[in-house]
Design a protein around this motif. Structure first.
Motif, PDB file in Angstrom:
ATOM      1  N   ARG A 258       0.819  -1.229   0.000  1.00 30.86           N
ATOM      2  CA  ARG A 258       0.000   0.000   0.000  1.00 30.86           C
ATOM      3  C   ARG A 258       0.846   1.269   0.000  1.00 30.86           C
ATOM      4  NH1 ARG A 258      -3.796  -0.650   4.894  1.00 30.86           N
ATOM      5  NH2 ARG A 258      -4.121  -2.887   4.766  1.00 30.86           N
ATOM      6  N   PHE A 259       2.153   1.126   0.180  1.00 35.39           N
ATOM      7  CA  PHE A 259       3.034   2.301   0.069  1.00 35.39           C
ATOM      8  C   PHE A 259       2.846   2.997  -1.278  1.00 35.39           C
ATOM      9  CE2 PHE A 259       7.247   4.118  -1.066  1.00 35.39           C
ATOM     10  CZ  PHE A 259       7.321   5.083  -0.091  1.00 35.39           C
ATOM     11  N   VAL A 260       2.531   2.224  -2.308  1.00 30.56           N
ATOM     12  CA  VAL A 260       2.356   2.860  -3.635  1.00 30.56           C
ATOM     13  C   VAL A 260       1.163   3.809  -3.645  1.00 30.56           C
ATOM     14  CG1 VAL A 260       3.503   0.975  -4.886  1.00 30.56           C
ATOM     15  CG2 VAL A 260       0.991   0.945  -4.649  1.00 30.56           C
ATOM     16  N   GLU A 261       0.184   3.569  -2.753  1.00 31.21           N
ATOM     17  CA  GLU A 261      -0.963   4.502  -2.685  1.00 31.21           C
ATOM     18  C   GLU A 261      -0.492   5.865  -2.170  1.00 31.21           C
ATOM     19  OE1 GLU A 261      -3.682   3.553  -3.926  1.00 31.21           O
ATOM     20  OE2 GLU A 261      -3.624   1.349  -3.824  1.00 31.21           O
ATOM     21  N   VAL A 262       0.506   5.853  -1.275  1.00 32.03           N
ATOM     22  CA  VAL A 262       1.065   7.117  -0.774  1.00 32.03           C
ATOM     23  C   VAL A 262       1.771   7.838  -1.926  1.00 32.03           C
ATOM     24  CG1 VAL A 262       2.602   8.178   0.916  1.00 32.03           C
ATOM     25  CG2 VAL A 262       1.384   6.056   1.501  1.00 32.03           C
ATOM     26  N   LEU A 263       2.544   7.075  -2.705  1.00 31.71           N
ATOM     27  CA  LEU A 263       3.236   7.696  -3.848  1.00 31.71           C
ATOM     28  C   LEU A 263       2.225   8.240  -4.861  1.00 31.71           C
ATOM     29  CD1 LEU A 263       6.152   5.135  -4.420  1.00 31.71           C
ATOM     30  CD2 LEU A 263       6.292   7.395  -3.328  1.00 31.71           C
ATOM     31  N   ARG A 264       1.119   7.526  -5.019  1.00 29.07           N
ATOM     32  CA  ARG A 264       0.082   8.008  -5.951  1.00 29.07           C
ATOM     33  C   ARG A 264      -0.477   9.351  -5.465  1.00 29.07           C
ATOM     34  NH1 ARG A 264      -4.280   3.860  -6.581  1.00 29.07           N
ATOM     35  NH2 ARG A 264      -3.477   3.207  -8.608  1.00 29.07           N
ATOM     36  N   ARG A 265      -0.751   9.432  -4.156  1.00 21.90           N
ATOM     37  CA  ARG A 265      -1.264  10.701  -3.606  1.00 21.90           C
ATOM     38  C   ARG A 265      -0.246  11.824  -3.786  1.00 21.90           C
ATOM     39  NH1 ARG A 265      -2.856   9.963   2.402  1.00 21.90           N
ATOM     40  NH2 ARG A 265      -3.176  12.206   2.196  1.00 21.90           N
ATOM     41  N   MET A 266       1.041  11.457  -3.853  1.00 25.35           N
ATOM     42  CA  MET A 266       2.075  12.490  -4.000  1.00 25.35           C
ATOM     43  C   MET A 266       2.315  12.851  -5.464  1.00 25.35           C
ATOM     44  SD  MET A 266       4.748  11.152  -1.099  1.00 25.35           S
ATOM     45  CE  MET A 266       5.768  12.624  -1.004  1.00 25.35           C
ATOM     46  N   GLY A 267       1.663  12.129  -6.379  1.00 21.28           N
ATOM     47  CA  GLY A 267       1.765  12.527  -7.785  1.00 21.28           C
ATOM     48  C   GLY A 267       2.329  11.485  -8.721  1.00 21.28           C
ATOM     49  N   ALA A 268       2.784  10.335  -8.206  1.00 18.78           N
ATOM     50  CA  ALA A 268       3.306   9.290  -9.096  1.00 18.78           C
ATOM     51  C   ALA A 268       2.148   8.555  -9.766  1.00 18.78           C
ATOM     52  CB  ALA A 268       4.159   8.300  -8.304  1.00 18.78           C
ATOM     53  N   GLU A 269       2.428   7.965 -10.931  1.00 16.57           N
ATOM     54  CA  GLU A 269       1.422   7.102 -11.579  1.00 16.57           C
ATOM     55  C   GLU A 269       1.620   5.687 -11.063  1.00 16.57           C
ATOM     56  OE1 GLU A 269       1.807   7.268 -15.819  1.00 16.57           O
ATOM     57  OE2 GLU A 269       1.446   9.437 -15.787  1.00 16.57           O
ATOM     58  N   VAL A 270       0.514   5.064 -10.672  1.00 17.31           N
ATOM     59  CA  VAL A 270       0.601   3.734 -10.052  1.00 17.31           C
ATOM     60  C   VAL A 270      -0.397   2.806 -10.709  1.00 17.31           C
ATOM     61  CG1 VAL A 270       0.178   2.440  -7.918  1.00 17.31           C
ATOM     62  CG2 VAL A 270       1.348   4.651  -7.819  1.00 17.31           C
ATOM     63  N   GLU A 271       0.066   1.608 -11.063  1.00 15.17           N
ATOM     64  CA  GLU A 271      -0.855   0.615 -11.597  1.00 15.17           C
ATOM     65  C   GLU A 271      -0.632  -0.702 -10.849  1.00 15.17           C
ATOM     66  OE1 GLU A 271      -0.431  -0.170 -15.833  1.00 15.17           O
ATOM     67  OE2 GLU A 271      -1.641  -1.969 -15.447  1.00 15.17           O
TER      68      GLU A 271
END
Ligand SMILES: O=C(O)C1=C[C@@H](OP(=O)(O)O)[C@@H](O)[C@H](O)C1
Ligand SMILES: C=C(OP(=O)(O)O)C(=O)O
Length: 412
Positions: A258-271
């Motif tokens: 779920r760390f990737v959800e934090v990166l998504r909120r910060m602006g990264a694209e996540v799939e």
């Protein structure tokens, strides 16, 4: 770019425990080879279980449902919370034998009292050989009858995992009433893996009901380590590159994905796909306020890259990071301040302000996550060095070589 990471520490440790407790031979596919899991496997071997690691990709464990085959053992749990919390509980469910458990200086400081208190309440003959509520300790196994027990797992979910996995080895099973809990996703890993070895735990409100009857052996594939993957994902976000980590997709057991959800909120694209997760950096990182109670092993990953966000990064509800391989809240703050970054901390939070970190020697405090997190941030701070780079051996022995290859492939 496809970036494969080593096997999960948490899954490897649980699979070793469950395989040792099951009758017959289990096979662990692609286990993590690191100091923590080497110590766990060596601990099982010292306790007399059959541990064949001839093939590094397929460990063969011969279980003993009646308990440790060795009549006595000295087990060194090294720096591993998993070994220090899980192995004494496994040994306690044996029917005869005297087993002593010790650990590194830092692991000796980390708490075990809620777990040992619960084992004592269940009638286990257990003695703290040094300070009360800490390792070293000695267990004299004489079987556990089972029944009702209360547990406070608010300092570590590992206490609950240890009791849950021990439950099927007791005569009557366990009813564990949990009065506090942290790192909940790790309990979900435990329950899913117990199911993989034939045991179904049920829940009645805050009580976990564990049936007696033991485990059946399994051929178990260890998924890649989601906490280790956080360094790859953070690096992609920071460097504006793409990383796909195979083996960690929608069905992954580990909450740290779920760390990737934090990166998504910060602006990264996540799939997040069925069997892989991809992060693409967009060249921008936004500030964020995030509760990391469930995924606190990734707190240092976020803290180290936080100065590169364009607003403050505030990480909340992570008091238990103070009782890990070091006091991670203070260690992160100390290193960021040494880099010239403005940081505030409270009992269970840290807030990091945007800045341009200066290259310094990172004080690792023997903590693998300090070294790996600040190595990622070093992508944007050339000249960063480490006082103890080899501390990564705890969970990712060739991290520095791995990361140098990744940088070369990305050209960063
Ligand atoms: O059960 C496990 O495998 C773990 C649980 C978590 O610890 P806490 O429950 O102590 O937070 C986590 O930080 C640790 O790295 C591994
Ligand atoms: C806290 C950690 O480890 P453990 O509690 O398993 O020693 C970790 O790997 O970040």
């Amino acid at each position: 770019m496809i970036v494969a990471v080593p096997g999960s520490k948490s899954v490897t440790a649980r699979a070793l425990f469950l395989a040792a407790a099951a009758g017959g031979e289990s096979v662990l596919r692609r286990p993590l080879l690191s100091d923590d899991t080497d110590g766990f496997a060596a601990g099982l071997a010292a306790l007399g279980y059959g541990v064949d690691r001839t093939d590094p990709d397929a460990w063969r464990i011969t279980g003993s449902p009646a308990g440790p085959p060795a009549p006595a053992a000295d087990v060194q749990c090294r720096d591993a919370g998993t070994a220090a919390r899980f192995l004494p509980a496994l040994a306690a469910a044996g029917h005869r034998g005297t087993y002593r458990f010790d650990a590194s200086a830092q692991m000796r400081r980390r708490p075990v009292a809620p777990l040992t208190g619960a084992l004592l309440a269940l009638g286990v003959d257990l003695m703290h050989d040094g300070e009360a509520g800490r390792l070293p300790l000695t267990v004299r196994a004489a079987g556990i009858k089972g029944g009702d027990v209360e547990l406070d797992a608010s300092l570590s979910s590992q206490f609950l995992t240890a009791l849950l996995m021990t439950g099927p080895l007791t005569a009557e099973g366990l009813r564990i009433r949990v009065t506090g809990i942290v790192s909940v996703p790790y309990v979900e890993i435990t329950l899913a893996m117990m199911r993989g070895f034939g045991v179904e735990v049920t829940r009645e409100g805050d009580t976990f009901v564990v049936p007696p009857g033991g485990y059946r052996p399994a051929d178990y594939a260890v998924e890649p380590d989601a906490s280790a993957a956080s360094y790859v994902f953070a690096a992609a976000a920071l460097a504006g590159r793409t990383a796909t980590v195979p083996g960690l997709g929608r069905g992954a057991l580990q909450g740290d994905l779920r760390f990737v959800e934090v990166l998504r909120r910060m602006g990264a694209e996540v799939e997040i796909g069925p069997d892989a997760t991809t992060v693409t950096g967009t060249g921008r990182l936004a500030g964020v306020t995030v509760n990391m109670r469930d995924i606190s092993d990734t707190m240092p990953t976020l803290a180290a890259i936080a100065p590169f966000a364009d607003g403050p990064v505030r990480i909340e509800d992570v008091y238990n990071t103070r009782v890990k391989e070091c006091d991670r809240l203070e260690a992160c703050a100390q290193n960021l301040r040494a880099q010239g970054v403005t940081v505030e901390t409270g009992p269970d939070w840290i807030e990091i302000h945007p800045g341009t970190p200066a290259p310094v020697e990172i004080a690792c405090h023997g903590d693998h996550r300090m070294a790996m997190s600040f190595a990622v941030a070093g992508l944007r701070t050339p000249g960063t060095t480490f006082d103890d780079p080899s501390c990564v051996k705890k969970t990712f022995p060739d991290f520095h070589e791995f990361f140098a290859r990744l940088r070369a492939d990305w050209g960063v």
